[in-house]
Design an enzyme around this catalytic site. Structure first.
Site, PDB file in Angstrom:
ATOM      1  CG  HIS A   1      -2.080  -1.020   0.928  1.00 23.24           C
ATOM      2  ND1 HIS A   1      -2.004  -2.318   1.368  1.00 23.24           N
ATOM      3  CD2 HIS A   1      -3.224  -0.915   0.228  1.00 23.24           C
ATOM      4  CE1 HIS A   1      -3.083  -2.960   0.964  1.00 23.24           C
ATOM      5  NE2 HIS A   1      -3.841  -2.144   0.281  1.00 23.24           N
TER       6      HIS A   1
ATOM      7  NE  ARG B   1      -6.233   0.404  -2.001  1.00 25.45           N
ATOM      8  CZ  ARG B   1      -5.825   0.459  -3.269  1.00 25.45           C
ATOM      9  NH1 ARG B   1      -5.724   1.627  -3.875  1.00 25.45           N
ATOM     10  NH2 ARG B   1      -5.517  -0.661  -3.915  1.00 25.45           N
TER      11      ARG B   1
ATOM     12  NE  ARG C   1     -10.966  -1.468   0.367  1.00 24.46           N
ATOM     13  CZ  ARG C   1      -9.757  -1.770  -0.097  1.00 24.46           C
ATOM     14  NH1 ARG C   1      -9.619  -2.698  -1.028  1.00 24.46           N
ATOM     15  NH2 ARG C   1      -8.687  -1.157   0.359  1.00 24.46           N
TER      16      ARG C   1
ATOM     17  CD  GLU D   1      -9.626  -7.816  -0.998  1.00 22.84           C
ATOM     18  OE1 GLU D   1      -8.698  -7.188  -1.510  1.00 22.84           O
ATOM     19  OE2 GLU D   1     -10.324  -7.344  -0.084  1.00 22.84           O
TER      20      GLU D   1
ATOM     21  CG  ASN E   1      -3.368  -5.075  -5.610  1.00 20.22           C
ATOM     22  OD1 ASN E   1      -3.016  -5.261  -6.775  1.00 20.22           O
ATOM     23  ND2 ASN E   1      -3.872  -3.947  -5.190  1.00 20.22           N
ATOM     24  CG  ASP E   2      -5.224  -8.281  -0.425  1.00 18.16           C
ATOM     25  OD1 ASP E   2      -4.081  -8.434   0.047  1.00 18.16           O
ATOM     26  OD2 ASP E   2      -5.947  -7.322  -0.128  1.00 18.16           O
TER      27      ASP E   2
ATOM     28  NE  ARG F   1      -1.069  -5.744  -1.373  1.00 21.02           N
ATOM     29  CZ  ARG F   1      -2.275  -5.197  -1.429  1.00 21.02           C
ATOM     30  NH1 ARG F   1      -3.330  -5.902  -1.045  1.00 21.02           N
ATOM     31  NH2 ARG F   1      -2.460  -3.989  -1.884  1.00 21.02           N
TER      32      ARG F   1
ATOM     33  CB  CYS G   1     -10.300  -1.924  -8.103  1.00 24.68           C
ATOM     34  SG  CYS G   1     -10.803  -2.962  -6.720  1.00 24.68           S
TER      35      CYS G   1
HETATM   36  C1  PEP Z   1      -6.579  -5.606  -3.951  1.00 27.74           C
HETATM   37  O1  PEP Z   1      -6.310  -6.344  -3.001  1.00 27.74           O
HETATM   38  O2  PEP Z   1      -6.349  -5.902  -5.128  1.00 27.74           O
HETATM   39  C2  PEP Z   1      -7.184  -4.285  -3.721  1.00 27.74           C
HETATM   40  C3  PEP Z   1      -7.575  -3.526  -4.714  1.00 27.74           C
HETATM   41  O3  PEP Z   1      -7.269  -3.841  -2.431  1.00 27.74           O
HETATM   42  P1  PEP Z   1      -6.012  -3.302  -1.605  1.00 27.74           P
HETATM   43  O4  PEP Z   1      -4.895  -3.085  -2.585  1.00 27.74           O
HETATM   44  O5  PEP Z   1      -6.431  -2.050  -0.945  1.00 27.74           O
HETATM   45  O6  PEP Z   1      -5.750  -4.408  -0.642  1.00 27.74           O
HETATM   46 MG    MG Z   2      -7.122  -5.921  -1.037  1.00 25.93          MG
END
Ligand code: PEP
Ligand code: MG
Length: 600
Positions: free
Chosen positions: A214, A321, A357, A459, A482-483, A493, A530
Site C-alpha cells: 500500500h 480506500r 470500500r 480478493e 493484489n490480495d 505483497r 481494481c
Molecule cells: C486488492 O487487493 O487488489 C485491492 C484492490 O485492495 P487493496 O490493494 O487495498 O488491498
Molecule cells: Mg485488497
C-alpha cells in the site's frame, strides 16, 4: 548496552568517499524521476505523550514492550540478511552494527531500565523508553570516553526503532521537510506515505517494501516517484546528499556526477513531453477500435485526489480506500468527520459513481487510532482485518455506513466490502445497513432510496471459487488482484524478498479472475477489477478479453490504459485470452500476452 569493542574497532558505517557516485538497485514502484537533497528518516522528532498506568495495566504494558522488542529483532535480522548482498567491507561493517543493536535488545541496561520504569514509575512504554535513552546518553557522555560517546548514537538508534514499533507513528517530520526533498528510510508505511505532500516530497526510497504494497500504491496515487527494496541505503546516505530516485528503472543514485544528472534531466524532460501527450486523451472516450467501451475509473484514498481523478477523465471512483482516513490520527474519525470527507469526494465527482470500500485495516495497513480496537494476531494477513474487524466492532461499521449513506444523498455511491470470504458476511452487513438507514430516516436525514448497491471485493481464492454463492447476496463484485495474487500464491505483497515471485499471470490467478468474471456475468451483476494490474496497460487486452468492462486504477496510470484501450481490437483480445487460458505455464502466458500487445 553495546557489547565490548568490536573486532578491529574501526570507524563504522564509513560513507563512500565524499561525492563519489554510488547507485542502488531496487523496485521501481512509482514512476518518474526525482532529484533533490536527502532527508534521512529519523523519528527522534516523534512527540511522545507520557501517561500513568494503573497497577493492573503494568503487565500489559510490559507485554507491549516485549512485542516491540521482538519486532525490532526481526527487523534487524532481516536487515542483516539483506546486507549480505552489499560489497564485502560494507557488509562486514553493517554486520557489526546490526549485531550490536541486536544485543541491546536482549537483557541490556536499556531493556531492563525501560521495564523497571514501566513497573516502578507506572508510566507508558514510550515515555519509559525515552527517559531511559536520555539517562543512558547522559551517563555515557559524562564519562568523557570517546568510545562510549560514540555508542550513544547506537543507543539512540535502537531507541528510535523501538519507539517506532511501539507507536506505529508515521513521519510527522515530513511537515518540516525542505521543498523537493527525497525521503530515505528503512521502511515507509502506508500511513507515512499518506502524509507526504507531493509539493514537498519529490521522491522517496526505502530498504523494504514490495510493488503491490500500500506504500507503493499510495506513492502512485500521489504521483511521487519511489523505489522500494533498495538494500544498503541506510548507513550510506546522509542528510543533504544529492539523490536521484528513478521510479521507472528502480534505481537510486547518491552523489550523481554531472553526466548522470544530465542523463536524468533529459529523461525527466522526455517524460514530461509524454505526459503532455497523454493528457490530451483525458477528454476522449475509452472505446476499443471495434466500439466497446471499457469504463475506466480511479482508485483514490483521500479527498485531495479527486481533482486529479477528474482531470484524467475518470468515469467515477471504482475504489475509495477509506482506511487512509483512519490513519495518522489519535482518535477514530467521528461519523461527522467521515461524512464530511466522503461528501467532499462524492460532490467532487459530480454525478459520477463513487464506490466506497468499508474499512480495510489489518495486514500492513495499521491505523494507530484503532490500537485499542484490535491487536494484530500472530499472522496479521490471516487475522482480524477488513470486514472481519468491521463485524467484530459493529459500532465502527455503523458509523461508517451512516457516513456513506449520508454522503450518498449528494451523488451515486456504492458500498464495497473488503476481504469477503462468505455470503454470511455480506448478509450481516446488509442487515446492519438496513438498520442504520432506518435510524437515519427516523431522524429525518436524507439518504438514497433505494439504498446503495452493496458489493464484495473478490480478493481471496475461497471467495473467487464461491463466486456463484456470493453473487446471490451481492449487487456487484470488484476483483482485487493484489490480495488475490498474494493469497493464491502465498506471496506477501509487501515483502521485497519475494517480489519477483508475485505474478498475476500465474495460471491459478488468471483462472480465479476468469471464474469470478463468468460467475458475475451468469448472475447478471456488474463486475470491475481494481487491483494494480488494472492500471498496467500490459494487462488491458487480457482483462478485456476475459469479459471485464470496468477497470479502476491509480489516476496517474489511467491515460496509458486509455491509450491501450483505444488501440485494442476487442474481438482479437477475446481470442487471445482464450488461447492464454488454455496454458498452464506462466512464462508461456507472458509471451502470448506480450506478443499480442506488440502487434495490436
Ligand atoms: C486488492 O487487493 O487488489 C485491492 C484492490 O485492495 P487493496 O490493494 O487495498 O488491498
Ligand atoms: Mg485488497
Amino acid at each position: 548496552m553495546p557489547a565490548g569493542k568490536r573486532p578491529g574497532a574501526k570507524p563504522r558505517r564509513d560513507a563512500p568517499a565524499a561525492g563519489k557516485e554510488i547507485a542502488f538497485d531496487g523496485l521501481g514502484v512509482s514512476p518518474g524521476i526525482a532529484i533533490g537533497p536527502a532527508f534521512v528518516h529519523d523519528i527522534r522528532t516523534i512527540a511522545v505523550r507520557e501517561y500513568s498506568l494503573a497497577a493492573s495495566e503494568v503487565e500489559k504494558e510490559r507485554e507491549r514492550l516485549r512485542s516491540a522488542l521482538d519486532k525490532a529483532l526481526r527487523q534487524l535480522s532481516k536487515l542483516k540478511a539483506k546486507s549480505a548482498g552489499l560489497p564485502p567491507s560494507a557488509a562486514e561493517e553493517m554486520g557489526y552494527l546490526l549485531d550490536a543493536h541486536a544485543q541491546m535488545l536482549s537483557n541490556s541496561r536499556l531493556v531492563r531500565g525501560v521495564h523497571r520504569r514501566i513497573s516502578e514509575d507506572r508510566i507508558n512504554a514510550e515515555a519509559a523508553l525515552q527517559a531511559e535513552v536520555a539517562a543512558i546518553a547522559h551517563d555515557f557522555q559524562s564519562m568523557h570516553e570517546p568510545y562510549l560517546a560514540a555508542r550513544v548514537q547506537d543507543v539512540r538508534e535502537v531507541g528510535t526503532r523501538l519507539l517506532r514499533n511501539l507507536t506505529k507513528t508515521p513521519f510527522q517530520a515530513f511537515k518540516q521537510l525542505r521543498e523537493g526533498a527525497i525521503v530515505i528510510a528503512e521502511e515507509i508505511t502506508p500511513a507515512d506515505t499518506a502524509l507526504m505532500d507531493p509539493d514537498r516530497v519529490a521522491g522517496f526510497a526505502a530498504v523494504s517494501g514490495g510493488a503491490e504494497s500500500h506504500t507503493a500504491i499510495m506513492a502512485r496515487s500521489l504521483g511521487i516517484p519511489a523505489v522500494l527494496g533498495a538494500d544498503g541505503l541506510i548507513g550510506t546516505v546522509r542528510n543533504g546528499d544529492i539523490v536521484v530516485v528513478d521510479g521507472d528503472a528502480g534505481k537510486v543514485v547518491v552523489h550523481p556526477t554531472a553526466a548522470t544528472l544530465d542523463f536524468y534531466e533529459r529523461k525527466r524532460l522526455e517524460q514530461a513531453r509524454l505526459q503532455r501527450q497523454l493528457a490530451r486523451l483525458s477528454k476522449l472516450p475509452a472505446v476499443t477500435r471495434d466500439g466497446v467501451e471499457i469504463v475506466l475509473q480511479a482508485n483514490i484514498e483521500l479527498p485531495r485526489e479527486v481533482e486529479a481523478a477528474r482531470a484524467v477523465g475518470a468515469m467515477g471512483v471504482g475504489l475509495l480506500r477509506t482506511e487512509f482516513m483512519f490513519m495518522n490520527r489519535d482518535e477514530v474519525p467521528t461519523e461527522e468527520e467521515q461524512y464530511a470527507a466522503l461528501a467532499e469526494i462524492v460532490k467532487g465527482m459530480g454525478q459520477r459513481p463513487v464506490t466506497i470500500r468499508t474499512l480495510d485495516v489489518g495486514g500492513e495497513k495499521i491505523a494507530a487510532a484503532l490500537g485499542q480496537e484490535f491487536e494484530p494476531g500472530p499472522n496479521p494477513a490471516l487475522g482480524i482485518r477488513a470486514v472481519r474487524l468491521s463485524l467484530k466492532q459493529p459500532e465502527l461499521l455503523e458509523a461508517q455506513l451512516a457516513a456513506i449513506l449520508r454522503a450518498g444523498a449528494h451523488g451515486p455511491v456504492r458500498i464495497l466490502l473488503p476481504l469477503v470470504t462468505a455470503p454470511s458476511e455480506v448478509t450481516e452487513v446488509r442487515s446492519i445497513l438496513a438498520r442504520v438507514a432506518r435510524r437515519l430516516v427516523r431522524r429525518g436525514v436524507a439518504i438514497p432510496d433505494p439504498l446503495p448497491p452493496l458489493g464484495a471485493m473478490i480478493e481471496v481464492p475461497g471467495a473467487a471459487l464461491a463466486a456463484d454463492a456470493l453473487a446471490q447476496v451481492c449487487d456487484f463484485f470488484a476483483i482485487g488482484t493484489n490480495d488475490l495474487t498474494m493469497y493464491t500464491l502465498a506471496i506477501d505483497r509487501g515483502d521485497e524478498q519475494v517480489a519477483h515471485l508475485f505474478n498475476p499471470l500465474h495460471p491459478a490467478v488468471l483462472r480465479l479472475i476468469q471464474f469470478t468474471t463468468e460467475a458475475a456475468l451468469r448472475n447478471r451483476i456488474p463486475i470491475s477489477l481494481c487491483g494494480e494490474i488494472a492500471g498496467d496497460p500490459r494487462f488491458t487486452a487480457l482483462l478485456a478479453g476475459l469479459g471485464i468492462r470496468e477497470l479502476s486504477m491509480s489516476t496517474v496510470r489511467l491515460a496509458r490504459v486509455k491509450q491501450r484501450v483505444r488501440a485494442l481490437d476487442l474481438a482479437a483480445a477475446v481470442t487471445r485470452a482464450r488461447t492464454i487460458m488454455e496454458q498452464s505455464d506462466s512464462a508461456k502466458i507472458a509471451t502470448l500476452l506480450d506478443d499480442f500487445n506488440a502487434l495490436a
